[in-house]
Scaffold this motif. Sequence first.
Motif, mmCIF file in Angstrom:
data_model
loop_
_atom_site.group_PDB
_atom_site.id
_atom_site.type_symbol
_atom_site.label_atom_id
_atom_site.label_comp_id
_atom_site.label_asym_id
_atom_site.label_seq_id
_atom_site.Cartn_x
_atom_site.Cartn_y
_atom_site.Cartn_z
ATOM 1 N N UNK A 41 0.788 -1.228 0.000
ATOM 2 C CA UNK A 41 0.000 0.000 0.000
ATOM 3 C C UNK A 41 0.822 1.280 0.000
ATOM 4 N N UNK A 42 1.980 1.296 0.592
ATOM 5 C CA UNK A 42 2.747 2.539 0.731
ATOM 6 C C UNK A 42 3.194 3.119 -0.614
ATOM 7 N N UNK A 43 3.684 2.355 -1.587
ATOM 8 C CA UNK A 43 4.105 2.989 -2.844
ATOM 9 C C UNK A 43 2.988 3.755 -3.546
ATOM 10 N N UNK A 44 1.776 3.223 -3.574
ATOM 11 C CA UNK A 44 0.689 3.944 -4.232
ATOM 12 C C UNK A 44 0.298 5.191 -3.445
ATOM 13 N N UNK A 46 2.366 7.030 -1.619
ATOM 14 C CA UNK A 46 3.418 8.027 -1.870
ATOM 15 C C UNK A 46 3.219 8.703 -3.212
ATOM 16 N N UNK A 47 2.846 7.953 -4.247
ATOM 17 C CA UNK A 47 2.668 8.542 -5.565
ATOM 18 C C UNK A 47 1.432 9.425 -5.629
ATOM 19 N N UNK A 48 0.317 9.003 -5.031
ATOM 20 C CA UNK A 48 -0.934 9.761 -5.110
ATOM 21 C C UNK A 48 -0.896 11.049 -4.293
ATOM 22 N N UNK A 49 -0.507 10.946 -3.031
ATOM 23 C CA UNK A 49 -0.678 12.059 -2.112
ATOM 24 C C UNK A 49 0.575 12.903 -1.905
ATOM 25 N N UNK A 50 1.740 12.343 -2.131
ATOM 26 C CA UNK A 50 2.965 13.086 -1.869
ATOM 27 C C UNK A 50 3.742 13.421 -3.137
ATOM 28 N N UNK A 51 3.260 13.004 -4.287
ATOM 29 C CA UNK A 51 3.905 13.343 -5.553
ATOM 30 C C UNK A 51 5.256 12.699 -5.757
ATOM 31 N N UNK A 52 5.456 11.542 -5.194
ATOM 32 C CA UNK A 52 6.749 10.863 -5.317
ATOM 33 C C UNK A 52 6.977 10.415 -6.757
ATOM 34 N N UNK A 53 8.154 10.749 -7.276
ATOM 35 C CA UNK A 53 8.557 10.305 -8.605
ATOM 36 C C UNK A 53 9.862 9.535 -8.426
ATOM 37 N N UNK A 54 9.948 8.309 -8.926
ATOM 38 C CA UNK A 54 11.193 7.553 -8.763
ATOM 39 C C UNK A 54 12.364 8.254 -9.443
ATOM 40 N N UNK A 55 13.536 8.089 -8.892
ATOM 41 C CA UNK A 55 14.745 8.684 -9.464
ATOM 42 C C UNK A 55 15.082 8.030 -10.800
ATOM 43 N N UNK A 56 15.862 8.759 -11.605
ATOM 44 C CA UNK A 56 16.297 8.191 -12.876
ATOM 45 C C UNK A 56 17.173 6.976 -12.614
ATOM 46 N N UNK A 57 17.117 6.060 -13.539
ATOM 47 C CA UNK A 57 17.946 4.866 -13.394
ATOM 48 C C UNK A 57 19.410 5.224 -13.618
ATOM 49 N N UNK A 58 20.268 4.569 -12.881
ATOM 50 C CA UNK A 58 21.699 4.783 -13.016
ATOM 51 C C UNK A 58 22.150 4.140 -14.322
#
Length: 78
Positions: A41-44, A46-58
């Motif tokens: 549940x936490x990843x969804x 973070x994306x919905x309510x906190x605007x989390x965007x994963x970092x670019x891949x190395x």
Amino acid sequence: MASIVSPFRRTYRYLQYLAHEQPVIFWSCVMGTAGPVLALTVPSIRQKYFGYVPAERVPTTFPLPKRPRRPIQGYEDE
């Protein structure tokens, strides 16, 4: 109908028993069941309510320049 609910009733009573008699085992069961639930549940959230965007891949390779290669000189390779 009672046979369907019976295992859950026994589990609930056993958890009540553990909460009073052995709280360490009870809380380890609670945290053990909360872990997978939070992992789903936490990843969804973070994306919905906190605007989390994963970092670019190395990058895994070195980018090649967009020009012709120059021959190497001066290193006694000839």
